[in-house]
Design a protein around this motif. Sequence first.
Motif, mmCIF file in Angstrom:
data_model
loop_
_atom_site.group_PDB
_atom_site.id
_atom_site.type_symbol
_atom_site.label_atom_id
_atom_site.label_comp_id
_atom_site.label_asym_id
_atom_site.label_seq_id
_atom_site.Cartn_x
_atom_site.Cartn_y
_atom_site.Cartn_z
ATOM 1 N N ASP A 1 -4.342 2.542 -7.012
ATOM 2 C CA ASP A 1 -5.307 3.496 -6.441
ATOM 3 C C ASP A 1 -4.576 4.688 -5.832
ATOM 4 O OD1 ASP A 1 -7.792 4.512 -5.811
ATOM 5 O OD2 ASP A 1 -7.874 3.550 -3.848
ATOM 6 N N SER B 1 0.844 -1.195 0.000
ATOM 7 C CA SER B 1 0.000 0.000 0.000
ATOM 8 C C SER B 1 0.885 1.252 0.000
ATOM 9 C CB SER B 1 -0.908 0.013 1.227
ATOM 10 O OG SER B 1 -1.677 1.192 1.254
ATOM 11 N N GLU C 1 -4.053 3.287 -11.585
ATOM 12 C CA GLU C 1 -5.386 2.736 -11.290
ATOM 13 C C GLU C 1 -5.269 1.493 -10.416
ATOM 14 O OE1 GLU C 1 -7.054 2.139 -15.151
ATOM 15 O OE2 GLU C 1 -7.755 4.227 -15.347
ATOM 16 N N ARG C 2 -4.316 0.645 -10.725
ATOM 17 C CA ARG C 2 -4.147 -0.584 -9.942
ATOM 18 C C ARG C 2 -3.717 -0.274 -8.518
ATOM 19 N NH1 ARG C 2 -3.637 -3.622 -6.720
ATOM 20 N NH2 ARG C 2 -3.098 -5.847 -6.742
#
Length: 371
Positions: free
Chosen positions: A129, A106, A126-127
């Motif tokens: 986020d 993350s 996008e993957r």
Amino acid sequence: MSTLPFPASVYADRLERAASLAAEAGLDGVVVGPGPDLHYLVGVEGDTIERLTALVLGPGIAPTIIVPRMELAKVRTTAVGQLGLAVSDWVDGENPYDLVAEVLGSVTRLGVSDALPALHVIPLAERMDVRAELATPVLREGRMIKDAAEVAELRLAGAAIDAVHRRVPEWLRAGRTEREVAADIAEAIIAQGHRTVEFVIVGSGPHGADPHHEVSDRVIGDGEIVVVDIGGAVPSGYNSDSTRTYVVGTPDPDAADRIAVLVRAQQAAVDAVRPGVTAEEVDAAARSVLAEAGLAEAFLHRTGHGIGISVHEEPYIAPGNDLVLREGMAFSIEPGIYFAGDWGARIEDIVVVTADGCERLNVAPHELRAV
């Protein structure tokens, strides 16, 4: 068998430095695609394709290469193999952005190299986020400061391109076309030890007034000023770049006088280079000499650009750039004067900032040379 120009330990130091700089910049991770930064960090050359190859690094992250399996053998011949870096390979049908996510976990701030195209940046962001941002402030820092081995490669490149300039009078004469002269120059660039010809500019007469003219089928005339700007990469990938201005026969006296001013302006900028001064101060040194001679409006571009494994990289020697010069920075000094529809001239050397000034890597004669 590895074709790396430097020991593996050099690349290990570069990776460690990049991770440290990423931490200082507050980036959780950096994704480096094919291009100059990847070449610099691990010796992987090549351009971006639709299949993702990327180096993933950052604070607390083991540097990892994401690579298509079909490219794996080639990648292992670089510092990736010598350092035993983690490798995550993939085949068509799999999602390489998932592999990046596995390495990064993350993240809140993700940096990407400038050479990574939207083709990969958008699906990666996008993957993950997250909004991707340029990692240029991190990646440029290492490349801007050349170590002794890099300077040695630039010195080799400079000597090789000087040797080509010394031979230009063999090919440059009235009645030949720019393209014919350029072909001879390109052949000599390779013969003098370069592995590639990155560019050859032969700008005769009015074409010399276009700073980025390349070549054409224009026939060179007697008495014309000709700008010759040439460069290439030596086997290590480090580049040469040098410009000289020639005249075929006898020059117009006014043109000769103006080019003499240009030579003085170029020398003034070289003399201004030392640690602690800013890039814009070096630019101003050249610009002021031209302005005093009434030639300010004829100088159309910045005074210089950094050079290394890219022909153009930071630092940029330009108005408004308050970057403070440091020992190890390498860049061009190349003021020019241009008179649309008539003629132009440019003089260019590569210099490296030293502890108390600079080393000039190009020493072929700077004055207007009659051929």
